[in-house]
Design a protein around this motif. Structure first.
Motif, PDB file in Angstrom:
ATOM      1  N   GLU A 154      12.133   7.496 -17.463  1.00  0.00           N
ATOM      2  CA  GLU A 154      12.749   8.312 -18.510  1.00  0.00           C
ATOM      3  C   GLU A 154      13.510   9.505 -17.942  1.00  0.00           C
ATOM      4  O   GLU A 154      14.344  10.102 -18.635  1.00  0.00           O
ATOM      5  N   HIS A 157      18.834   9.874 -16.067  1.00  0.00           N
ATOM      6  CA  HIS A 157      19.760  10.127 -17.174  1.00  0.00           C
ATOM      7  C   HIS A 157      20.935   9.158 -17.191  1.00  0.00           C
ATOM      8  O   HIS A 157      21.298   8.646 -18.238  1.00  0.00           O
ATOM      9  N   TYR A 158      21.525   8.909 -16.023  1.00  0.00           N
ATOM     10  CA  TYR A 158      22.605   7.922 -15.964  1.00  0.00           C
ATOM     11  C   TYR A 158      22.853   7.512 -14.519  1.00  0.00           C
ATOM     12  O   TYR A 158      22.408   8.167 -13.578  1.00  0.00           O
ATOM     13  N   GLY A 170      19.499  12.533 -12.658  1.00  0.00           N
ATOM     14  CA  GLY A 170      18.395  12.792 -13.572  1.00  0.00           C
ATOM     15  C   GLY A 170      17.786  14.156 -13.337  1.00  0.00           C
ATOM     16  O   GLY A 170      18.390  15.027 -12.694  1.00  0.00           O
ATOM     17  N   LEU A 193      15.142   1.360 -21.814  1.00  0.00           N
ATOM     18  CA  LEU A 193      15.625   2.717 -22.062  1.00  0.00           C
ATOM     19  C   LEU A 193      17.101   2.878 -21.719  1.00  0.00           C
ATOM     20  O   LEU A 193      17.787   3.715 -22.305  1.00  0.00           O
ATOM     21  N   HIS A 194      17.567   2.109 -20.767  1.00  0.00           N
ATOM     22  CA  HIS A 194      18.923   2.273 -20.249  1.00  0.00           C
ATOM     23  C   HIS A 194      19.834   1.134 -20.685  1.00  0.00           C
ATOM     24  O   HIS A 194      19.371   0.010 -20.907  1.00  0.00           O
ATOM     25  N   ASN A 204      20.924   6.458 -20.051  1.00  0.00           N
ATOM     26  CA  ASN A 204      19.628   6.497 -20.720  1.00  0.00           C
ATOM     27  C   ASN A 204      19.907   6.779 -22.199  1.00  0.00           C
ATOM     28  O   ASN A 204      20.416   7.854 -22.548  1.00  0.00           O
ATOM     29  N   ASN A 206      18.075   7.587 -24.592  1.00  0.00           N
ATOM     30  CA  ASN A 206      17.372   8.754 -25.127  1.00  0.00           C
ATOM     31  C   ASN A 206      18.050  10.064 -24.747  1.00  0.00           C
ATOM     32  O   ASN A 206      17.705  11.117 -25.289  1.00  0.00           O
ATOM     33  N   GLU A 207      18.989  10.012 -23.802  1.00  0.00           N
ATOM     34  CA  GLU A 207      19.696  11.213 -23.364  1.00  0.00           C
ATOM     35  C   GLU A 207      21.051  11.367 -24.059  1.00  0.00           C
ATOM     36  O   GLU A 207      21.767  12.340 -23.815  1.00  0.00           O
TER      37      GLU A 207
END
Length: 242
Positions: A154, A157-158, A170, A193-194, A204, A206-207
């Motif tokens: 998690e 981030h990318y 991240g 998630l990604h 991600n 969620n980001e």
């Protein structure tokens, strides 16, 4: 370049053989094996520089062939399989690339380019960077040179690809790796998630703070703006519930 295709499926031999003839000016000889036993014989007889190796063969796993290669000259190996879960193991045994079935021409060309631009001997390559799930956790183990990173999935981030390298961004900052984006993405897929939103980007979900449908880009919570590729737009919108 002397090439050996090892697969128990004749269609795989036909497709790979055809593409090699079209796209590899370096190929001088092409050999075929349809079982693990036959592959061992062909390796001894033909001494290939490159092996396209299927994992699940009728009489064993292709990884057994890789183990036996340690006793002699080591060719480059591109592992091929319909099971993406074999990708991590392929890189742990120093495969130069992994091709998922059904084959995609773009991915095949990427693998061929990695082989033809790599050092003559595989042992000269840096295979220290590898990715795998840490059992029983939501962490990813990233081995890179002399460092081992334990990263919460998690917290990624990318990812951004350029050539044969990928930057992972991240909470931990940035990790640069000599691995293809599609390979890293395949390791992340089970966590759900990604998502790949562009040829060179995975984010991600969620980001994601905002999706700009006019500019075709996402804005992450950090403020980073990332483009959405046209062919990735609809699957991404569906993933995000739009």
């Amino acid at each position: 370049m002397n090439v050996l295709i090892v697969d128990d499926n004749s269609h795989a031999h036909e497709w790979l053989g055809s593409q090699l003839k079209q796209h590899s000016a370096a190929m001088t000889q092409l050999h075929h094996a349809y079982s693990l036993t036959e592959a061992r014989e062909k390796v001894k007889a033909s001494k290939p520089d490159l092996i396209f190796l299927d994992v699940e063969l009728g009489d064993g796993l292709g990884f057994e062939l890789i183990e036996s290669l340690k006793d002699g000259p080591t060719p480059h190996v591109v592992v091929i399989s319909g099971e993406i879960g074999y990708a991590s193991r392929a890189f742990r045994v120093a495969a130069i690339d992994f091709l998922a079935k059904p084959f995609e021409l773009e991915h095949f060309k990427e693998a061929l380019d990695r082989v033809e631009t790599a050092p003559t001997k595989p042992e000269q390559l840096d295979f220290a960077a590898e990715f795998q799930k840490q059992p029983g956790t939501q962490k990813l183990i990233i081995r890179q040179a002399n460092d081992v990173h334990f990263v919460e999935v998690e917290d990624i981030h990318y990812l951004e690809a350029y050539g044969n390298y990928t930057d992972i961004y991240g909470k931990f900052g940035k990790i640069t790796t000599a691995s293809l984006l599609r390979i890293i993405s395949s390791v992340l897929d089970p966590f759900q998630l990604h998502f790949r939103i562009h040829k060179t980007y995975v984010v991600n979900c969620n980001e994601v703070a905002k999706i700009d449908k006019v500019k075709l880009e996402v804005v992450l919570k950090s403020g980073t703006r990332i483009p959405i590729g046209p062919k990735f737009k609809e699957p991404f919108y569906k993933k995000m519930g739009l």
